[in-house]
Design an enzyme around this catalytic site. Structure first.
Site, PDB file in Angstrom:
ATOM      1  N   SER A  98      -0.907  -5.627   3.967  1.00  0.00           N
ATOM      2  CA  SER A  98      -1.584  -4.605   4.770  1.00  0.00           C
ATOM      3  C   SER A  98      -0.625  -3.921   5.748  1.00  0.00           C
ATOM      4  CB  SER A  98      -2.783  -5.227   5.485  1.00  0.00           C
ATOM      5  OG  SER A  98      -3.575  -4.264   6.119  1.00  0.00           O
ATOM      6  N   ASP A 238      -2.826   2.677   6.560  1.00  0.00           N
ATOM      7  CA  ASP A 238      -1.921   1.529   6.681  1.00  0.00           C
ATOM      8  C   ASP A 238      -1.332   1.215   5.311  1.00  0.00           C
ATOM      9  OD1 ASP A 238      -4.281   0.582   5.573  1.00  0.00           O
ATOM     10  OD2 ASP A 238      -4.154  -1.380   6.535  1.00  0.00           O
TER      11      ASP A 238
END
Length: 448
Positions: A98, A238
Site C-alpha cells: 500500500s 496511494d
C-alpha cells in the site's frame, strides 16, 4: 496473529516476509480451495521490485497444490476484489504494501466475495507456515496447476469504472498523481477515455520509487501541480490505489472527511444515502460531524481501519463510509475502498452540481487537530490509569462542544496516541501536553 495483521501479511521484503512465506501461502490456498474442485485464484501486484519475486513464489506454491493461477499483473487492489467477485474465482491475492516504502511488501488475500480473508483461514495459513512437516500433498500429472495471463481481467475492471461515469468529462482539466504505483496502469486511461484533459504525474515506476515523494502520502506535490497548471481538480492515489485524496481548484486538500461530506450530501439529495447515514472512524474530524449535523445526516463511528468501516456498512446496509486517509467505500459499486472509483464519484458531484469543489466544501470547517504518539511500557495500564482518565475527563469538560480528546492504543506499536481537536492549534497542543505530562508523572512513558 504472528504474520497476518489488519491488512494482510506485511513486512520488509525478504526480511519479515520472504519467498518461502509466499510459497507456503500459495501451497495452502491452492490446497484449501481445491479440495472439492480445481481451484481458480487470481493475483495482482503493485510496482515494487519485490512484487515480481512474490508473484513467482505464490504461483509456484499454488500450481504445486493444483490451483490454476490467473495473473492480472500491475493493477490496483480493488481490481482484484472486483475480478474475484464478478468472475467466480475462489480467492484473490494482492501483492502490495500500500502506502509503505518500496522495500516493504505484503500479501493481501481476498475471499470469493471480494472481502478480506476470514481470520480463521489466516490462522490456518500461519499454522502451516510454522509447521515442521509439509502435510499438504503435491499435485501430480494433469492435476498440477498452470498460470494464465489474465490482463483481460484488468481491462474489464477499467471498463466497469468507465461505465459508472454519468456524463462526459470534456473540458475539465484533471491532475492525477499515480504515486508510481498501481494506478498508473488504470487511472489516466479512464479519465482520457471519459473526455477529460488529463495531466498525470507519478507515472514512471522503476521498482523503487513507489510512494516516494508522490501520491496521497505527499499530497503537497499535487497541490503545487494543480496551482501551477491552473487545473480544475486533482486526485492522488496511494501505492495500490485503494485510497484517494483530492485537491480542489484552489490547490486546497480534500481529505477523506471532506470526500465523505461532499458525496454524502450529494447522495442524500439523490435519495441514495441509505438510512441517511455515513460510516466514519473515531479519527474523523469534529468539523465533519458538525457539518453533517447541519445537513441532518446521521453518522456511525467505528474503530480505525477500513475493515471496521466495511463491517459496519455490510451489517446495516449503509451506502457510504470511509476514513480520513482516503479509504472510501461506495457499497453500491464496490465492497472495498477504491481510489479511482472515489475520484469518479467526486467528478460526478462536481459535474452534476455544476460547481467547483472549493465552492461545494465551503460549509465544512475542519478543526485544528494535534496527534502525539507516546511510547509506554504497558498500553492498557497507561490507558486505564485513574489519573490519566481524570486528566482526560478534565480536558473533555474544558472543551465542551468546541473540541474533543481521544486516547487510543496503537495496534502495531507500544504507543498511546493522544489526539485533541479544538478551536486553535495552541489549545490542541496545550491539552495534549497536559495529558502526556500525567502519563510521564505516573511512570508510564519510556524512552525510545
Amino acid at each position: 496473529m504472528k504474520y497476518f495483521g489488519t491488512d494482510g501479511f506485511r513486512g520488509e521484503a525478504n526480511v519479515d516476509l520472504n519467498v518461502v512465506h509466499a510459497y507456503k501461502v500459495g501451497r495452502f490456498l491452492g490446497w484449501y480451495y481445491g479440495q472439492e474442485h480445481k481451484a481458480k485464484i487470481v493475483i495482482g501486484k503493485d510496482t515494487r521490485r519485490s512484487s515480481y519475486m512474490f508473484e513467482d513464489a505464490l504461483s509456484s506454491g499454488l500450481t504445486a497444490s493444483g490451483a490454476d493461477v490467473y495473473l492480472l499483473h500491475v493493477t490496483p487492489t480493488p481490481s482484484v476484489s472486483y475480478v474475484v467477485r464478478t468472475e467466480q474465482f475462489d480467492c484473490g491475492i494482492m501483492i502490495s504494501a500500500s502506502h509503505n516504502p518500496y522495500y516493504d511488501n505484503g500479501l493481501k488475500v481476498i475471499n470469493g466475495k471480494g472481502h478480506k480473508l476470514e481470520a480463521e483461514i489466516e490462522e490456518k495459513i500461519e499454522a502451516y507456515i510454522d509447521s515442521k512437516e509439509d502435510t499438504i500433498p503435491f499435485a501430480t500429472k494433469d492435476a498440477i496447476g498452470c498460470t494464465v495471463d489474465y490482463a483481460v481481467g484488468r481491462h474489464r475492471y477499467i471498463g466497469y469504472l468507465m461505465s459508472l461515469a454519468t456524463r462526459s468529462f470534456k473540458n475539465v482539466k484533471v491532475g492525477l498523481d499515480c504515486a508510481n504505483g498501481s494506478s498508473y496502469s488504470v487511472a489516466k486511461g479512464v479519465f482520457d477515455a471519459l473526455g477529460a484533459t488529463t495531466f498525470a504525474i507519478g507515472m514512471n515506476p522503476d521498482g523503487t520509487n513507489i510512494n516516494r515523494d508522490c501520491g496521497s502520502t505527499h499530497i503537497e506535490n499535487l497541490q503545487k501541480y494543480v496551482r501551477e497548471n491552473n487545473l480544475d481538480v486533482g486526485f492522488a492515489y496511494d501505492g495500490d490505489a485503494d485510497r484517494c485524496l483530492a485537491v480542489d481548484d484552489k490547490g486546497e486538500v480534500i481529505d477523506g472527511d471532506a470526500i465523505l461530506y461532499l458525496c454524502g450530501c450529494y447522495l442524500k439529495e439523490k435519495g441514495e444515502l441509505n438510512e441517511n447515514t455515513i460510516v466514519t472512524t473515531i479519527m474523523s474530524n469534529l468539523g465533519l460531524y458538525k457539518a453533517l449535523d447541519r445537513q441532518n445526516i446521521k453518522y456511525e463511528k467505528t474503530a480505525v481501519g477500513d475493515k471496521y468501516v466495511n463491517a459496519n456498512m455490510t451489517e446495516h446496509g449503509y451506502s457510504l463510509g470511509g476514513e480520513q486517509s482516503g479509504h472510501i467505500i461506495f457499497s453500491k459499486y464496490a465492497v472495498t475502498g477504491d481510489g479511482v472509483l472515489t475520484s469518479l464519484m467526486l467528478m460526478e458531484v462536481m459535474l452534476e452540481k455544476k460547481a467547483k469543489l472549493s465552492e461545494l466544501r465551503k460549509d465544512l470547517k475542519a478543526y485544528p487537530q494535534v496527534l502525539k504518539n507516546v511510547r509506554v511500557a504497558d498500553k492498557p495500564a497507561a490507558r486505564n490509569d485513574a489519573d490519566v482518565i481524570a486528566a482526560t475527563k478534565k480536558v473533555e469538560e474544558a472543551l465542551g462542544d468546541n473540541g474533543r480528546i481521544l486516547l487510543r492504543e496503537s495496534g502495531t506499536e507500544p504507543v498511546i496516541r493522544v489526539m485533541v481537536e479544538a478551536d486553535t492549534e495552541e489549545l490542541c497542543n496545550r491539552y495534549v501536553d497536559e495529558v502526556i505530562k500525567v502519563l510521564e508523572e505516573k511512570g508510564h512513558v519510556v524512552e525510545k
